[in-house]
Design a protein around this motif. Structure first.
Motif, mmCIF file in Angstrom:
data_model
loop_
_atom_site.group_PDB
_atom_site.id
_atom_site.type_symbol
_atom_site.label_atom_id
_atom_site.label_comp_id
_atom_site.label_asym_id
_atom_site.label_seq_id
_atom_site.Cartn_x
_atom_site.Cartn_y
_atom_site.Cartn_z
ATOM 1 N N ASN A 113 0.958 -0.746 0.388
ATOM 2 C CA ASN A 113 0.141 0.225 -0.235
ATOM 3 C C ASN A 113 0.771 1.386 0.026
ATOM 4 O O ASN A 113 0.774 2.109 0.434
ATOM 5 C CB ASN A 113 -0.617 0.317 0.980
ATOM 6 C CG ASN A 113 -0.049 0.132 2.757
ATOM 7 O OD1 ASN A 113 1.054 -0.247 3.055
ATOM 8 N ND2 ASN A 113 -0.546 0.519 3.714
ATOM 9 N N ASN A 114 2.481 0.990 0.026
ATOM 10 C CA ASN A 114 3.199 2.491 -0.228
ATOM 11 C C ASN A 114 2.579 2.796 -1.260
ATOM 12 O O ASN A 114 2.352 2.232 -2.391
ATOM 13 C CB ASN A 114 4.546 2.005 0.188
ATOM 14 C CG ASN A 114 4.892 1.525 1.253
ATOM 15 O OD1 ASN A 114 3.849 1.543 2.228
ATOM 16 N ND2 ASN A 114 6.144 1.538 1.586
ATOM 17 N N LEU A 115 2.931 4.645 -1.723
ATOM 18 C CA LEU A 115 2.990 4.581 -2.630
ATOM 19 C C LEU A 115 3.987 4.698 -3.403
ATOM 20 O O LEU A 115 5.205 4.953 -3.287
ATOM 21 C CB LEU A 115 3.733 6.703 -2.601
ATOM 22 C CG LEU A 115 1.595 7.172 -2.077
ATOM 23 C CD1 LEU A 115 1.659 8.953 -1.328
ATOM 24 C CD2 LEU A 115 0.582 7.067 -2.973
ATOM 25 N N ALA A 116 3.754 5.072 -5.049
ATOM 26 C CA ALA A 116 5.167 4.891 -5.771
ATOM 27 C C ALA A 116 4.904 5.501 -7.009
ATOM 28 O O ALA A 116 3.872 5.548 -7.446
ATOM 29 C CB ALA A 116 5.413 2.746 -6.268
ATOM 30 N N VAL A 117 5.993 5.584 -8.054
ATOM 31 C CA VAL A 117 5.993 6.292 -9.094
ATOM 32 C C VAL A 117 6.454 4.956 -10.495
ATOM 33 O O VAL A 117 6.876 4.566 -9.908
ATOM 34 C CB VAL A 117 7.164 7.851 -9.452
ATOM 35 C CG1 VAL A 117 6.722 7.986 -11.156
ATOM 36 C CG2 VAL A 117 6.599 8.626 -8.309
ATOM 37 N N VAL A 118 5.200 5.778 -11.185
ATOM 38 C CA VAL A 118 5.273 4.571 -12.143
ATOM 39 C C VAL A 118 5.427 4.962 -13.642
ATOM 40 O O VAL A 118 4.526 5.957 -13.732
ATOM 41 C CB VAL A 118 4.113 3.121 -12.327
ATOM 42 C CG1 VAL A 118 2.685 3.663 -12.573
ATOM 43 C CG2 VAL A 118 3.551 2.309 -13.556
ATOM 44 N N SER A 119 6.568 4.455 -14.485
ATOM 45 C CA SER A 119 6.484 4.576 -16.256
ATOM 46 C C SER A 119 6.683 3.762 -16.264
ATOM 47 O O SER A 119 6.970 2.784 -16.391
ATOM 48 C CB SER A 119 8.279 5.688 -15.699
ATOM 49 O OG SER A 119 9.849 4.473 -15.979
ATOM 50 N N LYS A 120 5.967 4.438 -17.324
ATOM 51 C CA LYS A 120 5.239 2.814 -18.909
ATOM 52 C C LYS A 120 5.779 3.487 -20.150
ATOM 53 O O LYS A 120 6.008 4.956 -20.455
ATOM 54 C CB LYS A 120 4.079 2.702 -18.459
ATOM 55 C CG LYS A 120 3.373 2.647 -17.384
ATOM 56 C CD LYS A 120 1.699 2.413 -18.122
ATOM 57 C CE LYS A 120 0.843 2.051 -16.122
ATOM 58 N NZ LYS A 120 -0.306 2.138 -16.416
ATOM 59 N N PHE A 121 6.121 3.055 -20.554
ATOM 60 C CA PHE A 121 7.661 2.308 -21.759
ATOM 61 C C PHE A 121 7.014 1.812 -23.161
ATOM 62 O O PHE A 121 6.268 0.639 -22.478
ATOM 63 C CB PHE A 121 8.926 2.628 -21.971
ATOM 64 C CG PHE A 121 9.536 3.279 -20.769
ATOM 65 C CD1 PHE A 121 10.530 4.400 -21.002
ATOM 66 C CD2 PHE A 121 9.700 2.713 -19.688
ATOM 67 C CE1 PHE A 121 11.319 5.329 -20.732
ATOM 68 C CE2 PHE A 121 10.019 3.075 -18.378
ATOM 69 C CZ PHE A 121 11.267 4.564 -19.000
ATOM 70 N N LEU A 122 6.161 2.347 -24.101
ATOM 71 C CA LEU A 122 6.087 1.876 -25.191
ATOM 72 C C LEU A 122 7.328 1.230 -26.502
ATOM 73 O O LEU A 122 8.204 1.780 -26.519
ATOM 74 C CB LEU A 122 4.905 2.743 -26.162
ATOM 75 C CG LEU A 122 4.234 3.040 -25.869
ATOM 76 C CD1 LEU A 122 3.178 3.800 -26.219
ATOM 77 C CD2 LEU A 122 3.063 1.946 -24.988
#
Length: 308
Positions: free
Chosen positions: A168-177
């Motif tokens: 339940n911790n906050l995170a940053v997610v980056s998505k790549f194509l």
């Protein structure tokens, strides 16, 4: 209240509120660089080019992010000792199938794999090889703000086992194509916000590209590729102008007299560009050239204009 306690309370409040991505423009720069590094690192492994592009950068709970990829992705857990944290890199099913075809030499004529089966041993081993390349891209990209090492620890196919702290911790997610062979897939990188908090001041300002550290491996690769490039050379003993009518009247067996002699200088050209003045000679029954001087192209152009 001491300064240390005050800073600790402020950090906890920031952790609870979450990072504002709008105030961290450097993250976009870092992940854009990562996309470029991924493409470059994989280029020497396959004949077909692969293109990576940053799609989005979002924040959310780790559990909510991973739920989207359950039973549809493979994840690699990386340990970052300098951050005292772990991060997660994942490839969705389409990404894995596409990269397997690219790395095994497919040309894209076969239809894309559309199967909900589990990943094979070959697909898992190829995924691990790609994770190693992504780890190098992460380290090179974050070198602008942090001297951190990204050590690959393990591979998971079930997202509920891909643990990088509390879910339940906050995170940053980056998505790549990914785009390759007229198909593609998605790669994602999950970084706990607690790992980015100590760098938030640096991430809040965009660093000049001139201040970034030059990657010696990339520099060496460029140098090696350039040195292996094949260039056709042409030795010109003499050049002369003829009218089009005279050329049309040429017949087989006709002799064209040249003003050049064995002592005349020979112009060495590459890709129609004059490079060197040379002397003609012989060795073991073959003609040879000895390079004598560079050709000043600017002066050659001036001399050519004045001679007309």
């Amino acid at each position: 209240m001491s300064q240390a306690v005050s800073n600790d309370i402020r950090d906890r409040l920031l952790d609870a509120a979450g990072l504002s991505l709008d105030r961290l423009p450097m993250l976009h720069v870092i992940f854009d660089r990562m996309a470029t590094y991924c493409a470059d690192n994989l280029r020497h492994l396959s004949a077909s080019p692969s293109y990576f592009s940053l799609s989005t950068i979002e924040s959310g709970r780790v559990s909510d992010i991973l739920e989207i990829y359950e039973a549809n992705a493979v994840a690699g857990v990386f340990n970052v000792p300098e951050w005292d944290s772990e991060i997660l890199v994942g490839f969705d099913r389409d990404f894995v199938f596409t990269m397997v075809e690219v790395l095994l030499g497919a040309d894209g004529t076969e239809p894309p794999v559309d199967d909900e089966r589990g990943f094979t041993n070959i697909e898992m081993r190829i995924s691990m090889a790609i994770f190693e390349q992504v780890g190098k891209a992460l380290q090179a990209s974050f070198s602008m703000v942090s001297d951190a090492r990204f050590k690959f620890e393990r591979l998971e196919t079930r997202m509920d086992f891909a643990v990088i702290g509390r879910r339940n911790n906050l995170a940053v997610v980056s998505k790549f194509l990914l785009q390759a062979l007229n198909r593609g897939g998605e790669m994602f990188v999950i970084i706990p916000q607690s790992a980015l908090n100590p760098m938030r001041q640096t991430l809040a300002r965009v660093l000049s590209g001139d201040n970034s550290t030059r990657d010696p491996r990339w520099t060496e690769q460029i140098r090696n590729e350039v040195s292996r490039t094949e260039v056709k050379l042409r030795a010109v003993l003499e050049e002369r102008e003829m009218a089009l009518g005279d050329i049309a009247d040429l017949k087989i067996g006709q002799v064209i007299e040249l003003q050049a002699t064995p002592r005349s200088r020979v112009k060495l050209e590459g890709n129609d560009q004059p490079l060197f003045w040379c002397r003609l000679g012989q060795s073991d029954g073959s003609y040879m050239l000895r390079v004598e001087d560079y050709i000043d192209q600017e002066q050659e152009f001036i001399d050519d204009v004045l001679s007309r």
